[in-house]
Enzyme design. Structure first.
Site, PDB file in Angstrom:
ATOM      1  N   VAL A  92       0.548  -1.510   0.045  1.00 49.46           N
ATOM      2  CA  VAL A  92      -0.076  -0.467  -0.312  1.00 49.46           C
ATOM      3  C   VAL A  92       0.737   1.082  -0.096  1.00 49.46           C
ATOM      4  CG1 VAL A  92      -1.960   1.076   1.315  1.00 49.46           C
ATOM      5  CG2 VAL A  92      -1.208  -1.023   1.480  1.00 49.46           C
ATOM      6  N   CYS A  93       0.835   2.479  -0.858  1.00 50.46           N
ATOM      7  CA  CYS A  93       0.835   3.805  -0.708  1.00 50.46           C
ATOM      8  C   CYS A  93       0.438   4.067  -0.551  1.00 50.46           C
ATOM      9  CB  CYS A  93       1.733   3.551  -1.699  1.00 50.46           C
ATOM     10  SG  CYS A  93       1.617   4.158  -3.399  1.00 50.46           S
ATOM     11  N   GLN A  94       0.282   5.643  -1.449  1.00 52.41           N
ATOM     12  CA  GLN A  94      -0.938   7.230  -1.287  1.00 52.41           C
ATOM     13  C   GLN A  94      -1.913   6.345  -2.473  1.00 52.41           C
ATOM     14  OE1 GLN A  94      -1.664   9.095   1.533  1.00 52.41           O
ATOM     15  NE2 GLN A  94      -3.514   9.037   0.549  1.00 52.41           N
ATOM     16  N   MET A 121      -3.818   3.813  -0.454  1.00 49.78           N
ATOM     17  CA  MET A 121      -4.871   4.612   0.635  1.00 49.78           C
ATOM     18  C   MET A 121      -6.279   5.609   0.322  1.00 49.78           C
ATOM     19  SD  MET A 121      -4.246   3.594   3.468  1.00 49.78           S
ATOM     20  CE  MET A 121      -4.688   4.418   4.887  1.00 49.78           C
TER      21      MET A 121
END
Length: 148
Positions: A92-94, A121
Site C-alpha cells: 500500500v502507498c498513497q 490509501m
C-alpha cells in the site's frame, strides 16, 4: 487510396505514436487487488499489509496491523518481512504508484504472492474503509473515531 499511399510515412507515424501512448496501459504492472479483494485477503488472516509510505503519512492513517517500511528503505529491510515470502503481501502507498515499484522489488526478491492495492490509501479511504491513526483509534466511514 492514393492519399494513403502518398502519406504512408505520416500514417505509420500516427500508428506508432498511438501505440506508444497505449503501451503503458496495456503493459501489466504486477498483481493488483481492489479494496474489496484486499479486504477479503486481510480477513483470511494470512496476509501482510506492507505500507511503503513515509513514517509521517503512515502515522496519519494506515490499515490495521500494517507494517511500515518506506520504499526508499525497502531493499535494506527485506529481512524484516522474509517470513512472508510464501504468504500474501498487500503493498500500500498513497495512490498505488510507489506500491507498484515495491511490488516489483518484492517479486524480484522471491516473494511469491505480492499484490498492489489499486488506488492505495486514497481509494481505501474513499470507500470509507477503516483506518487507524497515531492515536490508535479506528476511523469509520463518517470520520468519527472509535476504539480499535
Amino acid at each position: 487510396m492514393k492519399f494513403l499511399i502518398d502519406n504512408i510515412f505520416l500514417l505509420g507515424l500516427v500508428v506508432l505514436s498511438g501505440g506508444a501512448l497505449l503501451f503503458p496501459m496495456l503493459r501489466g504492472r504486477g498483481n493488483k487487488v481492489t479494496t474489496l479483494q484486499a479486504t477479503q485477503l486481510i480477513n483470511q488472516g494470512k496476509s501482510l499489509v506492507l505500507d511503503v509510505r513515509d513514517a509521517d503519512s503512515f502515522a496519519a492513517a494506515h490499515l490495521l496491523d500494517a507494517k511500515n517500511i518506506p520504499l526508499k528503505d525497502l531493499a535494506q529491510r527485506l529481512v524484516e518481512i522474509d517470513k512472508f515470502k510464501a504468504k500474501n503481501v498487500i503493498v500500500v502507498c498513497q495512490t498505488g504508484v510507489q506500491s507498484a515499484k515495491a511490488t516489483s522489488q518484492l517479486s524480484a526478491a522471491g516473494f511469491e504472492q505480492v499484490y498492489n492495492l489499486e488506488g492505495g490509501m486514497a481509494a481505501w479511504q474513499t470507500q470509507g474503509l477503516p483506518t487507524i491513526s497515531k492515536e490508535s483509534k479506528v476511523e469509520n466511514k463518517t470520520g468519527n473515531k472509535v476504539k480499535a
